[in-house]
Design a protein around this motif. Structure first.
Motif, PDB file in Angstrom:
ATOM      1  N   LEU A 756       0.842  -1.191   0.000  1.00 11.88           N
ATOM      2  CA  LEU A 756       0.000   0.000   0.000  1.00 11.88           C
ATOM      3  C   LEU A 756       0.877   1.239   0.000  1.00 11.88           C
ATOM      4  O   LEU A 756       1.867   1.314   0.737  1.00 11.88           O
ATOM      5  N   LEU A 757       0.518   2.205  -0.833  1.00 12.77           N
ATOM      6  CA  LEU A 757       1.159   3.517  -0.831  1.00 12.77           C
ATOM      7  C   LEU A 757       0.107   4.542  -0.439  1.00 12.77           C
ATOM      8  O   LEU A 757      -0.960   4.603  -1.057  1.00 12.77           O
ATOM      9  N   VAL A 758       0.391   5.333   0.577  1.00 14.04           N
ATOM     10  CA  VAL A 758      -0.578   6.293   1.105  1.00 14.04           C
ATOM     11  C   VAL A 758      -0.138   7.706   0.703  1.00 14.04           C
ATOM     12  O   VAL A 758       0.909   8.196   1.140  1.00 14.04           O
ATOM     13  N   TYR A 759      -0.953   8.354  -0.133  1.00 11.31           N
ATOM     14  CA  TYR A 759      -0.661   9.684  -0.649  1.00 11.31           C
ATOM     15  C   TYR A 759      -1.618  10.726  -0.063  1.00 11.31           C
ATOM     16  O   TYR A 759      -2.671  10.400   0.483  1.00 11.31           O
ATOM     17  N   GLU A 760      -1.267  11.990  -0.313  1.00 10.04           N
ATOM     18  CA  GLU A 760      -2.252  13.046  -0.109  1.00 10.04           C
ATOM     19  C   GLU A 760      -3.339  12.895  -1.177  1.00 10.04           C
ATOM     20  O   GLU A 760      -3.078  12.436  -2.288  1.00 10.04           O
ATOM     21  N   TYR A 761      -4.558  13.242  -0.826  1.00  8.82           N
ATOM     22  CA  TYR A 761      -5.694  13.065  -1.742  1.00  8.82           C
ATOM     23  C   TYR A 761      -5.883  14.332  -2.581  1.00  8.82           C
ATOM     24  O   TYR A 761      -5.804  15.452  -2.064  1.00  8.82           O
ATOM     25  N   MET A 762      -6.120  14.143  -3.860  1.00  5.69           N
ATOM     26  CA  MET A 762      -6.341  15.257  -4.785  1.00  5.69           C
ATOM     27  C   MET A 762      -7.816  15.287  -5.181  1.00  5.69           C
ATOM     28  O   MET A 762      -8.265  14.523  -6.040  1.00  5.69           O
ATOM     29  N   GLU A 820      -7.408  20.935  -4.063  1.00  5.03           N
ATOM     30  CA  GLU A 820      -8.673  21.659  -3.909  1.00  5.03           C
ATOM     31  C   GLU A 820      -8.630  23.049  -4.533  1.00  5.03           C
ATOM     32  O   GLU A 820      -9.667  23.646  -4.843  1.00  5.03           O
ATOM     33  N   PHE A 821      -7.419  23.587  -4.755  1.00  2.16           N
ATOM     34  CA  PHE A 821      -7.275  24.900  -5.376  1.00  2.16           C
ATOM     35  C   PHE A 821      -6.841  24.794  -6.831  1.00  2.16           C
ATOM     36  O   PHE A 821      -6.398  25.772  -7.425  1.00  2.16           O
ATOM     37  N   LEU A 822      -6.941  23.599  -7.384  1.00  2.00           N
ATOM     38  CA  LEU A 822      -6.548  23.311  -8.760  1.00  2.00           C
ATOM     39  C   LEU A 822      -5.053  23.516  -8.990  1.00  2.00           C
ATOM     40  O   LEU A 822      -4.612  23.802 -10.103  1.00  2.00           O
ATOM     41  N   LYS A 823      -4.252  23.383  -7.923  1.00  2.00           N
ATOM     42  CA  LYS A 823      -2.804  23.425  -8.060  1.00  2.00           C
ATOM     43  C   LYS A 823      -2.319  22.026  -8.438  1.00  2.00           C
ATOM     44  O   LYS A 823      -2.792  21.033  -7.904  1.00  2.00           O
ATOM     45  N   PRO A 824      -1.355  21.945  -9.363  1.00  2.00           N
ATOM     46  CA  PRO A 824      -0.982  20.630  -9.912  1.00  2.00           C
ATOM     47  C   PRO A 824       0.047  19.886  -9.075  1.00  2.00           C
ATOM     48  O   PRO A 824       0.872  20.475  -8.376  1.00  2.00           O
ATOM     49  N   ARG A 825      -0.021  18.559  -9.152  1.00  2.00           N
ATOM     50  CA  ARG A 825       0.967  17.673  -8.547  1.00  2.00           C
ATOM     51  C   ARG A 825       1.335  16.593  -9.579  1.00  2.00           C
ATOM     52  O   ARG A 825       0.450  15.935 -10.132  1.00  2.00           O
ATOM     53  N   ILE A 826       2.621  16.420  -9.807  1.00  2.00           N
ATOM     54  CA  ILE A 826       3.081  15.319 -10.647  1.00  2.00           C
ATOM     55  C   ILE A 826       2.915  14.022  -9.866  1.00  2.00           C
ATOM     56  O   ILE A 826       3.313  13.924  -8.704  1.00  2.00           O
TER      57      ILE A 826
END
Length: 988
Positions: A756-762, A820-826
């Motif tokens: 399992l890999l636990v990330y921040e949720y987008m 939540e602010f439409l900022k991007p994450r690779i």
């Protein structure tokens, strides 16, 4: 005695004068030494690693400094520091204190900042090169440089209004190179016509507009004239025929119209002529006199008439591009037979007759491109021996006969394209010699016979497109040996027998179409193991048996199994709206979810063994002992197969301070929390007790049968069942990354069977969803721009901000997530590759990526470096500007967004038409600036693409220019130019 005293006095005075002179010279040398050491310090402070400064120290004479040339008085005459990886600001006021300086060459570096210094003190300069740097702002007045003979400022980054009037004092100027700078729009500067000694004039891509003045004919010493990529209009003036010394004339990508002027025949020394991508009309007769021509480029115009017979007598011709015109008639049969021809492209015309037979007579030809004409006859046998050919394309003609056997085995061919002709015969075993062949296109012909097993020996093949022919027999089982195969189109032939199971070994196969054949037998379950398969069409065959459950694990955008003889249950995971119609014409199928099919009985889709077991269990239930035995047996089987996450032993490894427990994560891995399928596992949304949302990727290390998917050579991992390569790559990459534009990995949780890999949720999904799904309308230009810059900064960090270079290798809009602010994450580093620092920029040979985003070098060399990421990001920029997907039907067959964009670069109107119609008119100029950057990123040659660091800088500068224009948004959302409104006195 008195006389001796006078002589002694004279001698003393002479020695005193000589001492003073030497002292002045020594003082001057010391001053120049200090200037050079200060210059060195300026560049060193910019983290320059150039070795050229190793000799620049106070213990060495300044005339021994690398890159320094002195005159007879030991004063600095030349500074030659071109192409030395220099960065930092340029202190011209310091440099101009070198009173004897005649040459200053700083080109091909990364110098930046504005050039504000007064150059008047550099009045002795004869040679000034500041080109190919990263300066900003306008260029200062230089009228005092009256002795200047060479001025190179091309691609230096300067902008604004160039001080053209300064040229009035430079009558001795021999070379003037100002191209590739975003100057303010202007007409052709008249000051240039006073430069009678000018031999070299480079004004390409510097915002010139209007007609080419007739006075251009006064510059009779010109050897090179380049005015390409501007907005020049009108006809080419006939006075250009006065420039009889011209060696090169470049006028491409303007809006020039009319005919090729009378007088061009006078340019008897012309070797290179390019007027492509204009609006030229008329015939080519005036060019028949250019007997010294080496390269002639006139593609993408409206030229008509026949190709002059004199072209067949050109003794030096190397390159000829006449494609996309309206040319008619036949080609001279001696064309290219006299010289070392490189390529000839006459595609997309109305040419007739046969292919000239001797264009590869000298054995140097690399490209024969005769697409979309009306050529007839056979392929001349000579080309079967043309071992240098890389591109052989004759599609969409009326060619016929048997393809010479040697064509199939051309050893250096990268693409063979015979599509849409009337060719007959077979693909011969010679194809085993085509070791460099990446693309084989022969659809819509009359080719027949069996495919030779030797096709698998063409090991570089990426695309095989053989549809709509008369091929028969079995599909070669050796096809599974083609490890790079991505596209296989065999539809509409007469292939029979079964689908080879070996296709499951083609791990990079993304498009498979073998519809409308005579294939029988079962669908191989091995197809379900193809990790990149995107489209699967097996329709209109005689396939039987059940639909393999393994197909449910694929992420298919197209699935068509219709018109076969399939039976049993349609797997539930395939019974979705996206696959409506995919199973029609199979009366033996049933479904629990699709109303148009009969409802499955309880035993439908079960194997014979399972049904027998159930019957035995039912009969045996009458006997208590047998029932109990069966019950215990089944319970034991259940226990053995139980994959309950809670019963596994887990190992948690955190990379940040955690506000949750292992148990909270495990409890949330349920079907109702499933939100998608990533490149290597399912993705779940987890809501913690404190309201915080997380995304969890679940990767099984074993397949449903319990067999290990991945082998591990590490003893500890071998004991625990091993972890997937994707898991290892993602953890290794993400655990060390801390960047606002790269998705955050909180922890990994591993067990024997899964990870399992636990990330921040987008919460806003991916950029793909926002651009191409129902929420597209919510992305305004400002948001798109911010996404572009943020994603670029994330990639810049991966390429330049870590100790080891990280290549993502699957950059695409679906891997750019939005918070939540439409900022991007690779995101999704399952394909990432960390390149060891000691390896420099070595490439990896593993082909990876997604169709439409893959850089061209994948298909030919399979070498991947960071420039491949740059290409993919360029495609993302094109998506942001146009709103289109990387692959759209409107682009045409075998074309993607990159080729479509390039095909639209014909006029300002066609360029503007590419911008997403949703965007307001006022933003289109900035969108075009971003599109320009995208085009740079998608250059075919990797070395021509900018670095991600340069991409970030270009994006920020494009937006800064836009802001300086005063574009703002009013409260009602209307865009307007604030500065213009202020000037009018009507500010809102």
């Amino acid at each position: 005695m008195s006389s001796l005293t006078n002589r002694e006095n004279h001698l003393c005075l002479y020695l005193l004068f000589l001492f003073c002179l030497l002292s002045d010279t020594k003082a001057a040398a010391v001053d120049e030494l200090q200037i050079l050491l200060k210059l060195k310090s300026t560049f060193q402070n910019s983290n320059t690693n150039s070795s050229i400064f190793s000799t620049w120290n106070s213990s060495n004479p300044l005339c021994s400094f690398s890159g320094i040339v002195c005159n007879e008085n030991n004063s600095v005459r030349e500074i030659e520091l071109s192409n030395q990886n220099l960065s930092g600001f340029l202190a011209l006021d310091e440099i101009c204190q070198l009173e004897s300086l005649e040459k200053l060459a700083l080109g091909f570096n990364s110098l930046n900042g504005t050039i504000k210094e007064d150059l008047n003190n550099c009045s002795k300069l004869k040679y000034l090169d500041l080109g190919n740097n990263l300066f900003t702002g306008s260029f200062p007045e230089i009228s005092s440089l009256s002795e200047l003979q060479h001025l190179y400022l091309n691609q230096s980054g300067i902008s604004g209004t160039f001080p053209w009037k300064s040229l009035n004092n430079m009558t001795g100027l021999i070379r003037l190179s100002l191209g590739d700078n975003p100057f303010d729009q202007s007409l052709f500067p008249s000051e240039i016509f006073n430069l009678k000694n000018l031999t070299w004039l480079y004004l390409t891509n510097c915002s010139l507009q209007g007609p080419i003045p007739k006075s251009i004919g006064n510059l009779t010493e010109l050897i090179n004239l380049e005015l390409s990529d501007n907005r020049m209009v009108g006809e080419i003036p006939s006075e250009i025929g006065n420039l009889t010394k011209l060696w090169q004339l470049e006028l491409y990508r303007n809006q020039l119209n009319g005919t090729l002027p009378f007088g061009l025949r006078n340019l008897i020394n012309l070797e290179n002529f390019d007027a492509s991508e204009n609006l030229l009309e008329g015939d080519l007769s005036e060019l028949g006199f250019l007997k010294n021509i080496v390269s002639l480029q006139l593609y993408s115009n409206s030229l008509s008439g026949e190709v002059p017979a004199e072209f067949g007598e050109f003794k030096k011709l190397v390159n000829l591009s006449l494609y996309t015109n309206k040319l008619t008639g036949t080609l001279p049969q001696k064309l290219g037979s006299w010289s070392n021809v490189d390529f000839i492209d006459v595609s997309e015309n109305f040419l007739t007759g046969t292919i000239p037979p001797d264009m590869c007579k000298m054995g140097t030809m690399r490209g024969l491109l005769f697409l979309q004409n009306k050529f007839t006859g056979e392929i001349p046998q000579n080309y079967a021996k043309c071992s240098t050919l890389k591109r052989f394309r004759v599609n969409n003609n009326s060619l016929s006969g048997v393809v010479p056997a040697g064509i199939w085995g051309l050893p250096n061919a990268e693409i063979i394209d015979l599509t849409s002709n009337q060719f007959e015969g077979m693909i011969t075993s010679d194809i085993k010699s085509a070791k460099m062949l990446a693309q084989l296109f022969v659809s819509y012909n009359r080719l027949s016979g069996e495919l030779p097993d030797e096709i698998s020996e063409a090991t570089s093949l990426v695309s095989i497109v053989l549809n709509n022919n008369r091929f028969s027999g079995k599909i070669p089982g050796t096809i599974g040996d083609m490890k790079h195969l991505g596209t296989l189109y065999l539809q509409s032939n007469m292939f029979s027998a079964s689908i080879p199971k070996s296709l499951g070994s083609c791990l990079f196969l993304s498009d498979l179409n073998i519809a409308n054949n005579l294939l029988s037998g079962n669908i191989p379950s091995s197809l379900g193991s193809l990790p990149t398969l995107n489209s699967l069409n097996l329709s209109q065959n005689q396939l039987s048996g059940q639909i393999p459950e393994s197909l449910a694990s694929l992420r298919l955008s197209i699935l068509d199994l219709s018109q076969n003889r399939l039976t049993g249950a349609i797997p539930d995971t395939l019974s979705i709206a996206a696959y409506n119609g995919s199973f029609s014409g199979n009366p033996g199928l049933c479904s629990m979810n699709i109303n148009s099919f009969p409802r499955c009985s309880s035993s439908s889709g079960m194997s014979k063994d399972v049904r027998t077991l159930i019957i035995c269990f039912s009969v045996g239930s009458a006997i208590l002992l047998v029932s109990l035995t069966c019950f215990l047996f089944l319970k034991k089987s259940e226990k053995d197969d139980d994959r309950s996450l809670k019963e596994e032993s887990w190992d948690l490894k955190s990379f940040h301070v955690l506000s949750f427990t292992e148990g909270e994560i495990l409890d949330s891995i349920t079907q109702e929390n499933l939100i998608g399928k990533g490149g290597s596992g399912n993705v779940y949304r987890v809501v913690l007790a404190n309201g915080k949302e997380l995304a969890v990727k679940h990767i099984w290390n074993t397949d449903p049968s319990g067999k290990k998917k991945f082998k591990s050579t590490t003893p500890m991992l071998a004991k625990r069942g091993g972890k997937s390569k994707e898991f290892d790559a993602e953890v290794e990459t993400l655990s060390s990354i801390r960047h606002v534009n790269v998705v955050k990995l909180y922890c990994s949780i591993t067990s024997e069977d899964s990870s399992l890999l636990v990330y921040e949720y987008m919460p806003n999904g991916s950029l793909w969803d926002r651009l191409h799904m129902c929420q597209k309308m919510k992305l305004d230009w400002e948001t798109r721009y911010e996404i572009a810059v943020g994603a670029a900064k994330g990639l810049e960090y991966l390429h330049h901000g870590l100790e080891r270079l990280v290549i993502h290798r699957d950059v695409k809009s679906s891997n750019i997530l939005l918070d939540e602010f439409l900022k991007p994450r690779i995101a999704d580093f399952g394909l990432a590759k960390i390149v060891q620092a000691s390896a420099g920029k070595d490439s990896t040979h593993v082909v990876a990526g997604t169709h439409g985003y893959i850089a061209p070098e994948y298909g030919y060399t399979y070498k991947v470096n960071e420039k491949s990421d740059v290409y993919s990001f360029g495609v993302v920029l094109m998506e942001l500007v146009t709103g289109k997907r990387p692959i759209e039907p409107e682009f045409g067959e075998n074309k993607d967004i990159v080729s479509w964009v390039c095909s639209m670069l014909k006029s300002r109107e066609s360029i503007l038409s590419m911008v997403d119609s949703y965007l307001p008119e006022v933003y289109k100029e900035e969108a075009i600036k971003v599109l320009r950057i995208a085009i740079l990123c998608t250059a075919r040659l990797p070395e021509l693409r900018p670095s991600m660091r340069s991409v970030v800088q270009m994006l920020e500068e494009a937006h800064e220019t836009f802001k300086l224009m005063g574009i703002v948004i009013s409260k009602d959302g209307t865009a307007y130019n604030k500065k213009m409104e202020v000037l009018k006195g009507t500010e809102k």
